[in-house]
Write an enzyme that holds these catalytic residues in place. Structure first.
Site, mmCIF file in Angstrom:
data_model
loop_
_atom_site.group_PDB
_atom_site.id
_atom_site.type_symbol
_atom_site.label_atom_id
_atom_site.label_comp_id
_atom_site.label_asym_id
_atom_site.label_seq_id
_atom_site.Cartn_x
_atom_site.Cartn_y
_atom_site.Cartn_z
ATOM 1 N N GLU A 21 0.852 -1.192 0.000
ATOM 2 C CA GLU A 21 0.000 0.000 0.000
ATOM 3 C C GLU A 21 0.886 1.240 0.000
ATOM 4 O O GLU A 21 1.876 1.304 0.724
ATOM 5 C CB GLU A 21 -0.929 -0.025 1.236
ATOM 6 C CG GLU A 21 -1.587 1.286 1.600
ATOM 7 C CD GLU A 21 -2.480 1.879 0.505
ATOM 8 O OE1 GLU A 21 -3.118 1.127 -0.245
ATOM 9 O OE2 GLU A 21 -2.497 3.132 0.393
ATOM 10 N N ASP A 62 -5.843 -4.055 -6.942
ATOM 11 C CA ASP A 62 -7.023 -3.193 -6.781
ATOM 12 C C ASP A 62 -6.562 -1.734 -6.874
ATOM 13 O O ASP A 62 -6.597 -0.991 -5.884
ATOM 14 C CB ASP A 62 -7.700 -3.468 -5.424
ATOM 15 C CG ASP A 62 -8.968 -2.641 -5.228
ATOM 16 O OD1 ASP A 62 -9.435 -2.009 -6.194
ATOM 17 O OD2 ASP A 62 -9.482 -2.623 -4.090
ATOM 18 N N CYS A 110 -12.303 0.038 -10.377
ATOM 19 C CA CYS A 110 -13.427 0.983 -10.317
ATOM 20 C C CYS A 110 -13.505 1.798 -11.605
ATOM 21 O O CYS A 110 -14.243 2.776 -11.662
ATOM 22 C CB CYS A 110 -13.293 1.905 -9.103
ATOM 23 S SG CYS A 110 -11.787 2.875 -9.136
HETATM 24 C C1 SAM Z 1 -8.991 1.383 -4.847
HETATM 25 S S1 SAM Z 1 -8.060 1.504 -3.367
HETATM 26 C C2 SAM Z 1 -8.107 -0.179 -2.833
HETATM 27 C C3 SAM Z 1 -7.803 -0.440 -1.382
HETATM 28 C C4 SAM Z 1 -8.158 -1.808 -0.832
HETATM 29 N N1 SAM Z 1 -7.874 -2.889 -1.756
HETATM 30 C C5 SAM Z 1 -9.613 -1.852 -0.401
HETATM 31 O O1 SAM Z 1 -10.450 -2.410 -1.141
HETATM 32 O O2 SAM Z 1 -9.946 -1.313 0.668
HETATM 33 C C6 SAM Z 1 -6.462 1.750 -3.988
HETATM 34 C C7 SAM Z 1 -5.379 1.891 -2.930
HETATM 35 O O3 SAM Z 1 -4.118 1.990 -3.607
HETATM 36 C C8 SAM Z 1 -3.312 2.964 -2.970
HETATM 37 N N2 SAM Z 1 -2.377 3.396 -4.027
HETATM 38 C C9 SAM Z 1 -2.592 4.280 -5.033
HETATM 39 N N3 SAM Z 1 -1.540 4.310 -5.879
HETATM 40 C C10 SAM Z 1 -0.629 3.424 -5.392
HETATM 41 C C11 SAM Z 1 0.649 2.984 -5.833
HETATM 42 N N4 SAM Z 1 1.211 3.463 -6.953
HETATM 43 N N5 SAM Z 1 1.277 2.057 -5.103
HETATM 44 C C12 SAM Z 1 0.730 1.564 -3.961
HETATM 45 N N6 SAM Z 1 -0.495 1.919 -3.508
HETATM 46 C C13 SAM Z 1 -1.165 2.843 -4.214
HETATM 47 C C14 SAM Z 1 -4.277 3.985 -2.442
HETATM 48 O O4 SAM Z 1 -3.718 4.674 -1.336
HETATM 49 C C15 SAM Z 1 -5.483 3.125 -2.042
HETATM 50 O O5 SAM Z 1 -5.400 2.735 -0.706
#
Ligand code: SAM
Length: 446
Positions: free
Chosen positions: A331, A374, A401
Site C-alpha cells: 500500500e 485493486d 473501479c
Molecule cells: C482502490 S483503493 C483499494 C484499497 C483496498 N484494496 C480496499 O479495497 O480497501 C487503492 C489503494 O491503492 C493505494 N495506491 C494508489 N496508488 C498506489 C501505488 N502506486 N502504489 C501503492 N499503492 C497505491 C491507495 O492509497 C489506495 O489505498
C-alpha cells in the site's frame, strides 16, 4: 515547405446557448453521445433515443463539445423523476441553476442504469482490449429498491454563506444542499446543513459500513483561526470531529476518535479518517466474496495483495492461505499502511510493505501463486502488469473501479497471452455512472 497557417476549427456554439439534439448511445464518464454541426457532443442527463434541448457547457475543444439537458422533447420510457432535486438537471434548469454532480444517472430507472453501465463496460473492452463480452451488472447485496442510502463517505463544499454545499459538475461553483439521498442515514442524521460552517473549505463525513458514530473531518480555509474551527466542531453533535490537512492526510483530533472501526464478515478493521475504504455500505462484503470465490486461495499458497489499502482483502487472503502460506500486502499511503499493520497484527505470515507497487515489486521479485490488484482509478499500468506476469502466478484477480483503465491493463495481459477467464461487474454506485468489477485472469498454459 508548407508555410500556410494551420486552419483553426470554426468556433463552436457559445457556452450557455442551447440546441436540439438526438441522443444516440452511452459513453464512458456519464455522458451520452449526440451530434451537432458535424461534431460529437457529450450530453449529460440524457438517455439513448431521446430528443432533447441541451445547453452547451464547453465548446472550446476542437474534437468534441459538452452539453447538459435542460428540456426533454421526446422522452425515453426509462426516464424517471430524479430522486435528488438538487442533482436533477431538469428541475435545476427550470430554476436557472446548475445541478450538483454526483448523481448523474438519477433520471434513469435502476434496471436501465445497469444496462447502460453494461453497454459502457462492453464498449471499453471492445475498444481498449479488443475483447467481445456480454456483461450483466449485478446489484449490491441488499440494495434498496430505490438505490438510495448507500454512501458511507461524502465530501461537501461550503458556500460563501458558510452553509453545506456541493460542487456543480466540472466547476468551482457550489450549490447549497440539505439531505444527500445517496448517503446512509447517519450522514444526513448529522443535519450539517443547519451548522454555520463559515471558515471551512471542505467537510468530509465517513460512517462505518456496519453502522456506528460518524467521523466528520473539517478542512479549514486559509486564514481560519483554530478558535473558529473549534467553534464549528462544537456545533456538530453525534460524531467524532477532526481537522484534516489535505496535503499530508494527517488528522488532528478535536473530539472523539480520528479513525473508524469497520466490521466485515466478523473481522474488525481500523481505518484512519482520511484513509481509503470502499464507499458503498455493502462493497467490502461484496468484493471480499468475489475475490475469494474467484481466486480460491488454498492453504499454503503465496499471495500478493497489491494496492491493499487498510488490508480489507489481505485479511481474507491471509486467513485462506493460513500460516503455511504467505501474503505480501503493498500500500502506498503511509497512514493507510499503518492501519493495515494494525489490522493484520498477529498474522505473522503477512508482510506489509509501504510504497509504490512498482517500486516494491522492483526489489521483491518473489514468485507468487496468486496476485490481486485493486489499483486507483488510473489503473495499474504497463510496468506493474509486466511485474505481475513476471511473478508467474497461477491466477491474477483484478478489482477495478474504472472500466477504461481496466480494459487498457487487460489488453497488456492479453498481449502476453493471458486469458480473461471470468468477469463480474457490480453496481456499487447507484445513480452515478461508476461501477466496480472483479476479473480473473489466467496465464497461458505452460
Ligand atoms: C482502490 S483503493 C483499494 C484499497 C483496498 N484494496 C480496499 O479495497 O480497501 C487503492 C489503494 O491503492 C493505494 N495506491 C494508489 N496508488 C498506489 C501505488 N502506486 N502504489 C501503492 N499503492 C497505491 C491507495 O492509497 C489506495 O489505498
Amino acid at each position: 515547405m508548407n508555410d500556410a497557417a494551420p486552419t483553426r476549427p470554426a468556433p463552436g456554439p457559445a457556452t450557455g446557448s442551447t440546441a436540439e439534439l438526438v441522443v444516440e448511445r452511452p459513453a464512458h464518464g456519464g455522458h451520452f453521445v449526440a451530434r451537432h454541426e458535424g461534431r460529437v457532443v457529450f450530453v449529460r442527463h440524457a438517455l439513448p433515443g431521446e430528443r432533447v434541448r441541451a445547453r452547451f457547457t464547453e465548446t472550446d475543444d476542437a474534437s468534441f463539445w459538452r452539453a447538459d439537458v435542460v428540456e426533454v422533447l421526446e422522452e425515453s420510457p426509462h426516464r424517471v423523476r430524479h430522486p435528488w432535486p438538487q442533482a436533477d438537471a431538469l428541475r435545476a434548469a427550470a430554476s436557472g441553476r446548475h445541478p450538483v454532480g454526483g448523481a448523474e444517472f438519477g433520471h434513469i430507472d435502476l434496471a436501465e442504469q445497469r444496462r447502460v453501465k453494461a453497454a459502457i463496460f462492453e464498449e471499453q473492452l471492445a475498444r481498449l482490449a479488443r475483447t467481445e463480452r456480454t456483461i450483466t451488472v449485478e446489484p449490491a447485496l441488499g440494495e434498496s429498491a430505490d438505490g438510495l442510502g448507500w454512501r458511507t463517505r461524502a465530501a461537501f463544499a461550503v458556500d460563501r454563506g458558510g452553509r453545506l454545499a456541493m460542487h456543480v459538475h466540472r466547476s468551482h461553483d457550489v450549490v447549497r444542499v440539505r439531505e444527500m439521498p445517496l448517503a446512509v442515514s447517519a450522514v444526513n442524521g448529522l443535519r450539517l446543513w443547519e451548522v454555520d460552517l463559515t471558515g471551512m473549505a471542505r467537510v468530509d463525513v465517513a460512517v462505518p459500513s456496519g453502522g456506528g458514530d460518524p467521523l466528520v473531518l473539517l478542512v479549514p480555509a486559509d486564514g481560519t483561526t483554530p478558535r473558529r474551527t473549534a467553534g464549528v466542531a462544537s456545533a456538530i453533535s453525534g460524531a467524532s470531529v477532526g481537522v484534516l490537512d489535505p496535503e499530508s492526510g494527517r488528522v488532528q483530533r478535536l473530539s472523539g476518535r480520528t479513525w473508524l472501526q469497520e466490521q466485515v464478515l466478523g473481522t474488525g478493521y481500523r481505518v484512519t479518517g482520511a484513509g481509503f475504504w470502499q464507499i458503498h455500505r455493502s462493497a467490502p462484503e461484496v468484493l471480499v466474496g468475489a475475490v475469494l470465490d474467484g481466486l480460491q486461495p488454498a492453504a499454503g499458497e503465496r499471495v500478493a495483495d497489491l494496492y491493499a489499502g487498510a488490508g480489507l482483502f489481505t485479511v481474507a487472503l491471509a486467513d485462506a492461505v493460513g500460516p503455511e502460506g504467505s501474503v505480501l500486502s503493498v500500500e502506498g499511503s503511509s497512514g493507510t499502511s499503518r492501519d493495515a499493520r494494525r489490522n493484520l497484527h498477529g498474522r505473522d505470515h503477512v508482510v506489509i510493505e509501504q510504497g509504490r507497487v512498482d517500486a516494491v515489486l522492483g526489489h521483491r521479485r518473489d514468485p507468487q501463486d496468486v496476485v490481486l490488484l485493486d489499483p486507483p482509478r488510473a489503473g495499474a499500468g504497463r510496468t506493474v502488469v509486466r511485474q505481475v506476469i513476471d511473478a508467474r502466478p497461477r491466477a491474477v484477480g483484478y478489482v477495478s473501479c474504472d472500466p477504461a483503465s481496466f480494459a487498457r491493463d487487460l489488453g497488456y495481459f492479453l498481449g502476453a497471452g493471458w486469458t480473461l477467464d471470468a468477469l463480474r461487474v457490480f453496481d456499487l454506485y447507484p445513480h452515478t455512472h461508476h461501477m466496480e468489477s472483479f476479473a480473473r485472469l489466467l496465464p497461458p498454459a505452460a
